[in-house]
Design a protein around this motif. Sequence first.
Motif, short mmCIF file in Angstrom:
data_model
loop_
_atom_site.label_atom_id
_atom_site.label_comp_id
_atom_site.label_asym_id
_atom_site.label_seq_id
_atom_site.Cartn_x
_atom_site.Cartn_y
_atom_site.Cartn_z
N GLY A 85 0.79 -1.22 0.00
CA GLY A 85 0.00 0.00 0.00
C GLY A 85 0.82 1.27 0.00
O GLY A 85 0.28 2.35 0.24
N ASN A 86 2.10 1.18 -0.31
CA ASN A 86 2.96 2.36 -0.35
C ASN A 86 3.09 2.88 -1.78
O ASN A 86 3.08 2.09 -2.73
N PRO A 87 3.21 4.20 -1.96
CA PRO A 87 3.34 4.75 -3.32
C PRO A 87 4.57 4.19 -4.03
O PRO A 87 5.67 4.19 -3.47
N ALA A 88 4.35 3.70 -5.24
CA ALA A 88 5.45 3.14 -6.03
C ALA A 88 5.55 3.76 -7.41
O ALA A 88 6.62 3.74 -8.03
N HIS A 89 4.44 4.31 -7.92
CA HIS A 89 4.41 4.91 -9.25
C HIS A 89 3.54 6.16 -9.20
O HIS A 89 2.74 6.35 -8.28
N LEU A 90 3.70 7.02 -10.22
CA LEU A 90 2.89 8.23 -10.33
C LEU A 90 1.86 8.02 -11.45
O LEU A 90 2.17 8.18 -12.63
N ILE A 91 0.65 7.63 -11.04
CA ILE A 91 -0.41 7.34 -12.01
C ILE A 91 -1.67 8.06 -11.54
O ILE A 91 -2.27 7.69 -10.52
N GLY A 92 -2.06 9.09 -12.28
CA GLY A 92 -3.22 9.87 -11.90
C GLY A 92 -4.23 9.94 -13.01
O GLY A 92 -4.36 9.01 -13.82
N THR A 93 -4.97 11.06 -13.10
CA THR A 93 -6.02 11.22 -14.11
C THR A 93 -5.87 12.52 -14.90
O THR A 93 -6.75 12.87 -15.67
N GLY A 94 -4.76 13.24 -14.71
CA GLY A 94 -4.62 14.57 -15.27
C GLY A 94 -4.33 14.59 -16.76
O GLY A 94 -4.22 13.54 -17.41
N PRO A 95 -4.17 15.78 -17.34
CA PRO A 95 -3.96 15.91 -18.78
C PRO A 95 -2.59 15.44 -19.26
O PRO A 95 -2.38 15.26 -20.45
N PHE A 96 -1.66 15.25 -18.32
CA PHE A 96 -0.33 14.73 -18.67
C PHE A 96 -0.04 13.50 -17.81
O PHE A 96 -0.41 13.44 -16.64
N GLN A 97 0.63 12.51 -18.42
CA GLN A 97 1.00 11.30 -17.70
C GLN A 97 2.52 11.22 -17.56
O GLN A 97 3.26 11.62 -18.47
N VAL A 102 12.73 10.88 -11.70
CA VAL A 102 14.04 10.69 -11.07
C VAL A 102 14.08 11.60 -9.84
O VAL A 102 14.53 12.75 -9.91
N PRO A 103 13.56 11.12 -8.71
CA PRO A 103 13.53 12.00 -7.52
C PRO A 103 14.93 12.23 -6.97
O PRO A 103 15.78 11.34 -7.05
N PRO A 104 15.21 13.43 -6.44
CA PRO A 104 14.29 14.57 -6.38
C PRO A 104 14.51 15.57 -7.51
O PRO A 104 14.08 16.72 -7.40
N GLN A 105 15.15 15.15 -8.60
CA GLN A 105 15.63 16.12 -9.58
C GLN A 105 14.68 16.38 -10.73
O GLN A 105 14.50 17.53 -11.13
N SER A 106 14.07 15.36 -11.29
CA SER A 106 13.32 15.62 -12.52
C SER A 106 12.11 14.70 -12.67
O SER A 106 12.06 13.61 -12.09
N LEU A 122 0.40 21.22 -25.86
CA LEU A 122 1.77 20.71 -25.72
C LEU A 122 1.76 19.18 -25.72
O LEU A 122 0.87 18.55 -25.15
N GLU A 123 2.79 18.60 -26.33
CA GLU A 123 2.88 17.14 -26.38
C GLU A 123 3.65 16.57 -25.19
O GLU A 123 3.39 15.44 -24.77
N ALA A 124 4.58 17.35 -24.64
CA ALA A 124 5.42 16.83 -23.57
C ALA A 124 5.97 17.97 -22.74
O ALA A 124 6.01 19.13 -23.18
N ALA A 125 6.40 17.65 -21.55
CA ALA A 125 7.00 18.65 -20.66
C ALA A 125 7.93 17.93 -19.69
O ALA A 125 7.73 16.75 -19.36
N THR A 126 8.95 18.64 -19.23
CA THR A 126 9.89 18.11 -18.24
C THR A 126 10.10 19.15 -17.15
O THR A 126 10.29 20.34 -17.46
N TYR A 127 10.06 18.70 -15.92
CA TYR A 127 10.34 19.57 -14.78
C TYR A 127 11.70 19.19 -14.22
O TYR A 127 11.99 18.01 -13.99
N LEU A 128 12.57 20.18 -14.03
CA LEU A 128 13.90 19.96 -13.49
C LEU A 128 14.08 20.81 -12.25
O LEU A 128 13.87 22.03 -12.28
N ALA A 129 14.46 20.20 -11.17
CA ALA A 129 14.74 20.93 -9.92
C ALA A 129 16.20 21.35 -9.91
O ALA A 129 17.09 20.53 -10.09
N ALA A 130 16.43 22.64 -9.71
CA ALA A 130 17.79 23.17 -9.62
C ALA A 130 17.90 23.97 -8.32
O ALA A 130 17.22 24.98 -8.16
N GLY A 131 18.70 23.50 -7.40
CA GLY A 131 18.74 24.08 -6.06
C GLY A 131 19.33 25.47 -6.00
O GLY A 131 18.96 26.27 -5.14
#
Length: 427
Positions: A85-97, A102-106, A122-131
Amino acid sequence: MAWEFVLRDNVSFHDGTPLDATAVVDALTRAWTQPGVLKKAPITDISEQDDKIIFTLEKPFTALPAFLAHATTIIPAPSALDVEGNPAHLIGTGPFQVTEFVPPQSISMTRFDGYWGKKPILEAATYLAAGRAETRALLAESGDANIVFTLDPSGFSHLQRVDSITTQSVPIPRVVALKVNAGHPFFDDARARQALSLAVPRAGIAQAITRFPEAAAEQLFPPALNKWHSQDLAPLETDLDKANALLAELGWTKGEDGILVRDGERFSILLRTFPDRPELPLIATALQDTWRDIGIELEVSVASYSEIPKGHQDGSLHVALYARNYGLTPDPVGSVLQDFGTGGGDWGAMGWDNPEAADAIEVIASTADQDVRAANITKVAGILHQELPVIPVVWYQHTVSIDKKLGGVVVDPLQRSYGLSEMYWTE
């Protein structure tokens, strides 16, 4: 008492399974039993009936819909959890899947064609964490990042002169504040906390460090929270003479080195902060200088943000400097209840309880009468302004750079959405 919610038809998770009442109840029950805003709601049961989600409550609680919009109440697909019952994947219902995490960076994502609502352009997007703020500014200038959030003043100023970029500064309900351990013998009298506040050079910090002079925090709740921001409160001021007088009333006298002493104990304390928000260490240094002028020896520790809740939990925290967002729920009462209700909270009061404030917060969260609600908000704001379990320093400006080729960008002042579904390339 009960709330009933009807699920939208024909909604699918990213793995193709339907969003049904069972999945919703399981997800929300898990959120309710774990740390988060739902723990503060008077819920006795979460159940399903005829595709409805039913919350049974001990008493009226009008803030529940706002609580359900908090990040801790996200509803994942059953397949997102492991066998325990612990989170293992990111699977929701939003407009992007999510395609890669790659925690905690991208995190990378693609458009979900099975989305129930308006399809993203938009077809794709990437979030990058930069400290580091310098890194974020370089990513913006080079074009390696199309949108960059939370720039330091120098980087923001520089990017305003880059032709390929537009910049925005948006007032948001986030406050740079000092959390004070009111249970510590140095701070258990409100006059001590008032003295600390009187020795905060807000105007100088707003002018020289954040470079938004209008952001000097005259009270805890910023103008962005118009129903909580009060025009009737006397603005917090900086007055070292008044600060010295209050400390003298409490029995503190300056020793030969200028540091206050009482009953043989020096007024020497540790301030904890973190570097993720580039202005925080600079503000801590400014406080170190000014507080020494009133006889307080301040050591500054710049480490992980987790040291602040850790210090709250083990009782070792003296003072912490951080940025607190009161817009984490659409109704700020969610954060206020966590921070200033009975027992306080990791990012709110420590060693401080005020039954009058706690009762007023409960009323705010439970009533639908807007006049009663407004009267109690005024009461809470006034108590916090006088007692100062948390001392506001500056209100926050959300600084953003945007690639001019990217259209449809709207900066959310509540920082609840990036608005990816509305963005598009102009060329």
